[in-house]
Design a protein around this motif. Structure first.
Motif, PDB file in Angstrom:
ATOM      1  N   ALA A 141       0.826  -1.210   0.000  1.00 45.35           N
ATOM      2  CA  ALA A 141       0.000   0.000   0.000  1.00 45.35           C
ATOM      3  C   ALA A 141       0.865   1.267   0.000  1.00 45.35           C
ATOM      4  CB  ALA A 141      -0.929  -0.009   1.218  1.00 45.35           C
ATOM      5  N   VAL A 142       1.876   1.291   0.850  1.00 49.85           N
ATOM      6  CA  VAL A 142       2.685   2.510   0.992  1.00 49.85           C
ATOM      7  C   VAL A 142       3.629   2.694  -0.199  1.00 49.85           C
ATOM      8  CG1 VAL A 142       4.392   3.694   2.431  1.00 49.85           C
ATOM      9  CG2 VAL A 142       2.427   2.572   3.488  1.00 49.85           C
ATOM     10  N   THR A 143       4.228   1.620  -0.693  1.00 53.75           N
ATOM     11  CA  THR A 143       5.107   1.773  -1.857  1.00 53.75           C
ATOM     12  C   THR A 143       4.315   2.223  -3.079  1.00 53.75           C
ATOM     13  OG1 THR A 143       5.006  -0.611  -2.340  1.00 53.75           O
ATOM     14  CG2 THR A 143       6.920   0.192  -1.082  1.00 53.75           C
ATOM     15  N   GLN A 144       3.092   1.759  -3.208  1.00 53.74           N
ATOM     16  CA  GLN A 144       2.246   2.214  -4.317  1.00 53.74           C
ATOM     17  C   GLN A 144       1.969   3.715  -4.194  1.00 53.74           C
ATOM     18  OE1 GLN A 144      -1.425   0.035  -4.904  1.00 53.74           O
ATOM     19  NE2 GLN A 144      -2.197   1.529  -6.363  1.00 53.74           N
ATOM     20  N   ALA A 145       1.716   4.179  -2.974  1.00 55.14           N
ATOM     21  CA  ALA A 145       1.479   5.613  -2.758  1.00 55.14           C
ATOM     22  C   ALA A 145       2.727   6.428  -3.104  1.00 55.14           C
ATOM     23  CB  ALA A 145       1.059   5.856  -1.311  1.00 55.14           C
ATOM     24  N   TYR A 146       3.901   5.935  -2.734  1.00 58.25           N
ATOM     25  CA  TYR A 146       5.150   6.630  -3.073  1.00 58.25           C
ATOM     26  C   TYR A 146       5.368   6.658  -4.583  1.00 58.25           C
ATOM     27  CZ  TYR A 146       7.350   7.681   1.428  1.00 58.25           C
ATOM     28  OH  TYR A 146       7.666   8.243   2.633  1.00 58.25           O
ATOM     29  N   GLU A 147       5.123   5.525  -5.235  1.00 57.98           N
ATOM     30  CA  GLU A 147       5.311   5.473  -6.691  1.00 57.98           C
ATOM     31  C   GLU A 147       4.356   6.416  -7.398  1.00 57.98           C
ATOM     32  OE1 GLU A 147       5.279   2.294 -10.397  1.00 57.98           O
ATOM     33  OE2 GLU A 147       5.490   1.536  -8.341  1.00 57.98           O
ATOM     34  N   GLU A 148       3.108   6.482  -6.936  1.00 59.34           N
ATOM     35  CA  GLU A 148       2.138   7.398  -7.542  1.00 59.34           C
ATOM     36  C   GLU A 148       2.573   8.851  -7.372  1.00 59.34           C
ATOM     37  OE1 GLU A 148      -1.612   6.410  -5.747  1.00 59.34           O
ATOM     38  OE2 GLU A 148      -1.773   4.514  -6.841  1.00 59.34           O
ATOM     39  N   HIS A 149       3.172   9.174  -6.239  1.00 63.44           N
ATOM     40  CA  HIS A 149       3.583  10.566  -5.995  1.00 63.44           C
ATOM     41  C   HIS A 149       4.883  10.917  -6.721  1.00 63.44           C
ATOM     42  CE1 HIS A 149       3.860  14.395  -3.917  1.00 63.44           C
ATOM     43  NE2 HIS A 149       5.157  14.140  -3.788  1.00 63.44           N
ATOM     44  N   TYR A 150       5.906  10.050  -6.629  1.00 66.92           N
ATOM     45  CA  TYR A 150       7.236  10.375  -7.148  1.00 66.92           C
ATOM     46  C   TYR A 150       7.508   9.837  -8.550  1.00 66.92           C
ATOM     47  CZ  TYR A 150       8.633  12.142  -2.590  1.00 66.92           C
ATOM     48  OH  TYR A 150       8.734  12.889  -1.436  1.00 66.92           O
ATOM     49  N   GLY A 151       6.711   8.903  -9.028  1.00 70.06           N
ATOM     50  CA  GLY A 151       6.932   8.325 -10.336  1.00 70.06           C
ATOM     51  C   GLY A 151       7.838   7.104 -10.266  1.00 70.06           C
ATOM     52  N   LYS A 152       7.825   6.306 -11.338  1.00 72.33           N
ATOM     53  CA  LYS A 152       8.558   5.039 -11.384  1.00 72.33           C
ATOM     54  C   LYS A 152      10.066   5.201 -11.236  1.00 72.33           C
ATOM     55  CE  LYS A 152       5.271   2.305 -14.078  1.00 72.33           C
ATOM     56  NZ  LYS A 152       4.881   1.413 -13.018  1.00 72.33           N
ATOM     57  N   GLU A 153      10.623   6.320 -11.650  1.00 74.26           N
ATOM     58  CA  GLU A 153      12.075   6.496 -11.649  1.00 74.26           C
ATOM     59  C   GLU A 153      12.627   6.923 -10.292  1.00 74.26           C
ATOM     60  OE1 GLU A 153      13.879   5.660 -14.349  1.00 74.26           O
ATOM     61  OE2 GLU A 153      11.952   5.080 -15.237  1.00 74.26           O
ATOM     62  N   ALA A 154      11.846   7.650  -9.492  1.00 75.92           N
ATOM     63  CA  ALA A 154      12.406   8.287  -8.294  1.00 75.92           C
ATOM     64  C   ALA A 154      11.899   7.752  -6.955  1.00 75.92           C
ATOM     65  CB  ALA A 154      12.145   9.794  -8.361  1.00 75.92           C
ATOM     66  N   TRP A 155      10.787   7.049  -6.934  1.00 70.82           N
ATOM     67  CA  TRP A 155      10.140   6.730  -5.667  1.00 70.82           C
ATOM     68  C   TRP A 155      10.997   5.861  -4.758  1.00 70.82           C
ATOM     69  CZ3 TRP A 155       8.860   2.096  -3.462  1.00 70.82           C
ATOM     70  CH2 TRP A 155       8.888   0.949  -4.275  1.00 70.82           C
ATOM     71  N   GLU A 156      11.745   4.896  -5.317  1.00 72.43           N
ATOM     72  CA  GLU A 156      12.466   3.930  -4.485  1.00 72.43           C
ATOM     73  C   GLU A 156      13.542   4.577  -3.621  1.00 72.43           C
ATOM     74  OE1 GLU A 156      12.955  -0.260  -6.152  1.00 72.43           O
ATOM     75  OE2 GLU A 156      12.767   0.973  -7.974  1.00 72.43           O
ATOM     76  N   ASP A 157      14.276   5.536  -4.175  1.00 73.05           N
ATOM     77  CA  ASP A 157      15.331   6.204  -3.395  1.00 73.05           C
ATOM     78  C   ASP A 157      14.742   7.028  -2.254  1.00 73.05           C
ATOM     79  OD1 ASP A 157      17.346   5.105  -4.938  1.00 73.05           O
ATOM     80  OD2 ASP A 157      17.514   6.867  -6.249  1.00 73.05           O
ATOM     81  N   VAL A 158      13.671   7.746  -2.543  1.00 66.17           N
ATOM     82  CA  VAL A 158      13.026   8.563  -1.505  1.00 66.17           C
ATOM     83  C   VAL A 158      12.431   7.656  -0.430  1.00 66.17           C
ATOM     84  CG1 VAL A 158      11.220  10.269  -1.024  1.00 66.17           C
ATOM     85  CG2 VAL A 158      12.531  10.406  -3.156  1.00 66.17           C
ATOM     86  N   PHE A 159      11.785   6.587  -0.852  1.00 60.13           N
ATOM     87  CA  PHE A 159      11.187   5.645   0.093  1.00 60.13           C
ATOM     88  C   PHE A 159      12.243   5.042   1.008  1.00 60.13           C
ATOM     89  CE2 PHE A 159       9.634   1.319   1.132  1.00 60.13           C
ATOM     90  CZ  PHE A 159       8.497   1.676   1.848  1.00 60.13           C
ATOM     91  N   ARG A 160      13.370   4.592   0.433  1.00 65.29           N
ATOM     92  CA  ARG A 160      14.430   3.973   1.249  1.00 65.29           C
ATOM     93  C   ARG A 160      14.983   4.952   2.271  1.00 65.29           C
ATOM     94  NH1 ARG A 160      15.518  -1.103   2.787  1.00 65.29           N
ATOM     95  NH2 ARG A 160      16.046  -0.235   4.773  1.00 65.29           N
ATOM     96  N   GLU A 161      15.134   6.209   1.869  1.00 68.36           N
ATOM     97  CA  GLU A 161      15.623   7.214   2.816  1.00 68.36           C
ATOM     98  C   GLU A 161      14.668   7.349   4.004  1.00 68.36           C
ATOM     99  OE1 GLU A 161      17.273  11.657   2.422  1.00 68.36           O
ATOM    100  OE2 GLU A 161      15.114  11.489   2.020  1.00 68.36           O
TER     101      GLU A 161
END
Length: 195
Positions: free
Chosen positions: A148-168
């Motif tokens: 649920a939360v990773t999907q929300a991050y991907e929707e906000h930051y886009g496929k290219e950037a969400w993972e780095d922001v999420f990990r931080e």
């Protein structure tokens, strides 16, 4: 994305150093270096969570499984004693100023949405406690929370950037529970089977 605890600019209280020196001389204290005190408390608690009780006002420690107690302080009520399980629980406060209170993995994932203003951790921009509660309140497992939360991050930051922001955000908010054999900190490992 923001300096960790970068909003804390005040000097230590006047008697801080005197009180610290007194406590070190009178009590069997542990001084930490390279790890925050709350993480060390969580590590010690996690070693024997069935026979340890964490007594603190620090809400972040409540994501660590085991026994917890928090004494009343001002307008804040006491907490527990309560046995926190791995998944935990979340609740949304009533009234005009909504806040999430909770424990375990559910509380951790709610903070990934709301952030933590005390520590200058932004969370997911423009998403607050009501959004986090609605997103997570029906989650029945860690994988449900993660998806649920990773999907929300991907929707906000886009496929290219969400993972780095999420990990931080994950690394800033996770309470360390264990230390690796080489002495390094064991950070949060994503659950297997996530989307």
């Amino acid at each position: 994305t923001k300096p960790y605890k970068g909003n804390r600019h005040q000097e230590k209280p006047y008697h801080f150093h005197s009180l610290r020196a007194y406590m070190l001389s009178q009590y069997d204290c542990v001084v930490t270096d390279g790890i925050e005190a709350d993480d060390l408390i969580c590590i010690d608690m996690y070693k024997d969570k069935d026979n340890t009780i964490c007594c603190t006002r620090d809400k972040d420690l409540r994501m660590c499984p085991g026994w917890h107690y928090g004494w009343a302080c001002g307008k804040q009520p006491s907490f527990g004693p309560e046995l926190v399980d791995e998944l935990g629980r979340i609740e949304l406060s009533s009234g005009s100023s909504k806040k999430i209170k909770g424990t375990g993995i559910l509380f951790f994932y709610s903070q990934l949405i709301t952030g933590d203003t005390v520590d200058n951790i932004p969370g997911l921009p423009k998403r607050g406690p009501v959004y986090a509660y609605n997103l997570l309140s029906e989650c029945k497992s860690e994988i449900d929370c993660y998806n649920a939360v990773t999907q929300a991050y991907e929707e906000h930051y886009g496929k290219e950037a969400w993972e780095d922001v999420f990990r931080e955000q994950v690394d800033l908010l996770w309470m360390i529970r264990e230390i690796n054999e080489d002495g390094s900190l064991k950070f949060y490992k994503y659950p297997e089977g996530g989307d």
